[in-house]
Design an enzyme around this catalytic site. Sequence first.
Site, PDB file in Angstrom:
ATOM      1  N   LYS A  69       0.815  -1.225   0.000  1.00  0.00           N
ATOM      2  CA  LYS A  69       0.000   0.000   0.000  1.00  0.00           C
ATOM      3  C   LYS A  69       0.855   1.286   0.000  1.00  0.00           C
ATOM      4  O   LYS A  69       0.462   2.289  -0.573  1.00  0.00           O
ATOM      5  CB  LYS A  69      -0.936   0.019   1.201  1.00  0.00           C
ATOM      6  CG  LYS A  69      -2.115  -0.945   1.080  1.00  0.00           C
ATOM      7  CD  LYS A  69      -3.053  -0.777   2.273  1.00  0.00           C
ATOM      8  CE  LYS A  69      -4.265  -1.677   2.163  1.00  0.00           C
ATOM      9  NZ  LYS A  69      -5.221  -1.474   3.265  1.00  0.00           N
ATOM     10  N   ASP A 103      -9.977   3.182   2.163  1.00  0.00           N
ATOM     11  CA  ASP A 103     -10.203   2.735   3.549  1.00  0.00           C
ATOM     12  C   ASP A 103     -10.856   3.855   4.360  1.00  0.00           C
ATOM     13  O   ASP A 103     -11.607   3.594   5.295  1.00  0.00           O
ATOM     14  CB  ASP A 103      -8.877   2.336   4.218  1.00  0.00           C
ATOM     15  CG  ASP A 103      -8.418   0.942   3.789  1.00  0.00           C
ATOM     16  OD1 ASP A 103      -9.257   0.156   3.309  1.00  0.00           O
ATOM     17  OD2 ASP A 103      -7.214   0.655   3.930  1.00  0.00           O
TER      18      ASP A 103
HETATM   19  P1  NAP Z   1      -0.212  -2.781  10.703  1.00  0.00           P
HETATM   20  O1  NAP Z   1       0.218  -1.572   9.954  1.00  0.00           O
HETATM   21  O2  NAP Z   1       0.663  -3.987  10.750  1.00  0.00           O
HETATM   22  O3  NAP Z   1      -0.553  -2.328  12.209  1.00  0.00           O
HETATM   23  C1  NAP Z   1      -0.834  -3.286  13.205  1.00  0.00           C
HETATM   24  C2  NAP Z   1      -1.125  -2.588  14.527  1.00  0.00           C
HETATM   25  O4  NAP Z   1      -1.413  -3.593  15.518  1.00  0.00           O
HETATM   26  C3  NAP Z   1       0.041  -1.752  15.068  1.00  0.00           C
HETATM   27  O5  NAP Z   1      -0.454  -0.611  15.712  1.00  0.00           O
HETATM   28  C4  NAP Z   1       0.676  -2.729  16.076  1.00  0.00           C
HETATM   29  O6  NAP Z   1       1.385  -2.092  17.109  1.00  0.00           O
HETATM   30  C5  NAP Z   1      -0.559  -3.377  16.645  1.00  0.00           C
HETATM   31  N1  NAP Z   1      -0.245  -4.649  17.298  1.00  0.00           N
HETATM   32  C6  NAP Z   1       0.117  -5.813  16.686  1.00  0.00           C
HETATM   33  N2  NAP Z   1       0.356  -6.767  17.629  1.00  0.00           N
HETATM   34  C7  NAP Z   1       0.137  -6.183  18.832  1.00  0.00           C
HETATM   35  C8  NAP Z   1       0.224  -6.636  20.182  1.00  0.00           C
HETATM   36  N3  NAP Z   1       0.583  -7.924  20.469  1.00  0.00           N
HETATM   37  N4  NAP Z   1      -0.065  -5.780  21.182  1.00  0.00           N
HETATM   38  C9  NAP Z   1      -0.434  -4.492  20.904  1.00  0.00           C
HETATM   39  N5  NAP Z   1      -0.527  -4.005  19.645  1.00  0.00           N
HETATM   40  C10 NAP Z   1      -0.242  -4.835  18.620  1.00  0.00           C
HETATM   41  O7  NAP Z   1      -1.617  -3.320  10.127  1.00  0.00           O
HETATM   42  P2  NAP Z   1      -2.787  -2.471   9.438  1.00  0.00           P
HETATM   43  O8  NAP Z   1      -2.636  -2.495   7.984  1.00  0.00           O
HETATM   44  O9  NAP Z   1      -2.898  -1.172  10.147  1.00  0.00           O
HETATM   45  O10 NAP Z   1      -4.050  -3.395   9.777  1.00  0.00           O
HETATM   46  C11 NAP Z   1      -4.523  -3.501  11.095  1.00  0.00           C
HETATM   47  C12 NAP Z   1      -5.810  -4.310  11.137  1.00  0.00           C
HETATM   48  O11 NAP Z   1      -6.835  -3.646  10.403  1.00  0.00           O
HETATM   49  C13 NAP Z   1      -5.684  -5.713  10.525  1.00  0.00           C
HETATM   50  O12 NAP Z   1      -6.427  -6.587  11.342  1.00  0.00           O
HETATM   51  C14 NAP Z   1      -6.341  -5.552   9.163  1.00  0.00           C
HETATM   52  O13 NAP Z   1      -6.897  -6.771   8.673  1.00  0.00           O
HETATM   53  C15 NAP Z   1      -7.445  -4.574   9.512  1.00  0.00           C
HETATM   54  N6  NAP Z   1      -7.946  -3.811   8.345  1.00  0.00           N
HETATM   55  C16 NAP Z   1      -9.263  -3.969   8.017  1.00  0.00           C
HETATM   56  C17 NAP Z   1      -9.786  -3.268   6.957  1.00  0.00           C
HETATM   57  C18 NAP Z   1     -11.241  -3.441   6.625  1.00  0.00           C
HETATM   58  O14 NAP Z   1     -11.653  -3.063   5.516  1.00  0.00           O
HETATM   59  N7  NAP Z   1     -12.040  -3.978   7.540  1.00  0.00           N
HETATM   60  C19 NAP Z   1      -8.972  -2.396   6.209  1.00  0.00           C
HETATM   61  C20 NAP Z   1      -7.631  -2.248   6.573  1.00  0.00           C
HETATM   62  C21 NAP Z   1      -7.129  -2.970   7.648  1.00  0.00           C
HETATM   63  P3  NAP Z   1       2.952  -1.689  16.898  1.00  0.00           P
HETATM   64  O15 NAP Z   1       2.946  -0.391  16.144  1.00  0.00           O
HETATM   65  O16 NAP Z   1       3.475  -1.554  18.275  1.00  0.00           O
HETATM   66  O17 NAP Z   1       3.576  -2.808  16.133  1.00  0.00           O
END
Ligand code: NAP
Length: 279
Positions: A69, A103
Amino acid sequence: MTSTIRAACVIGWPVAHSRSPLIHNYWLKRYGIDGEYRREAVPPEQFAAFVRSLAARGYVGANVTLPHKEAALALAEPDERARAVGAANTLWFDRILRATNTDVEGFLDNLDACAPDWDRNVGQAVVLGAGGAARAVVYGLIGRGVERVVVANRTLDRGQALRQRFGQRVRALGWDERNAVLADSQLLVNTTTLGMAGQPDLALDVGRLPNDAVVADLIYVPLATKLLRAAQAGGLRTADGLGMLLYQARRGFALWFGTTPETTPELRALIEADISSAR
Ligand code: NAP
């Protein structure tokens, strides 16, 4: 490819889990459009070349998913939204290749549908997480006039980076402080991966939220996360991740195929069945 049908695709690595083909092919059939939407598994080192060859491959555009992305921004002309969020998930040709981020509207449209008037008196929203999805959510909330957005993230620096990107209305908090701000927050959004199938649970004291608060979770596997179930048990309004996924898909379809599609209960049931059968 010499076919005359309009084709689009989702580019990811991996990409097998993407529900986008189900969504777009459902709409193509529903609106009687002679088109096709495919999955394209493209590793990061081949992503730029693949995007440059989109037209030659017969594509009118594409969705871009993890991990591409951010890279997509540099390969197309981003609109104001994609530039502000720092990531693009939708590419289309309008003489040149353009990029946007749907998004943002996916999140907001779903919230509007699930909790009408949610923005009438949101003094403070809490966003859990500070990754790519959080950037789209924070941008959307600020655009809708939310006065204060508290970002609680495990890695404090990433929350602070959101304040730098979006300004003084954003406040970054350490992860351990998340429960302390709930009583003053009318909206809670989980953008972390916590609570997703195969990931640890999200530990949160939902009972501290005000009675009229709204809770949104971006996760859609499982469909009803523990967070959403706890919020519903407490009588709070909720918005789920599948709703966001369906709403974010609409604009890409309109850009590629010329029809703005509806997110019908039938489509939702189709994706729900697919998610349930995959578990
Ligand atoms: P990302 O950039 O990898 O961010 C992941 C986030 O989760 C970060 O803030 C990370 O914290 C946190 N995290 C991961 N493991 C953790 C833990 N053990 N304890 C506390 N915090 C933790 O991923 P993303 O692209 O933002 O996506 C995040 C979620 O949104 C995913 O589940 C994705 O499937 C969902 N999503 C859904 C849609 C939809 O259309 N419904 C669209 C986009 C994304 P750190 O910064 O400390 O690593």
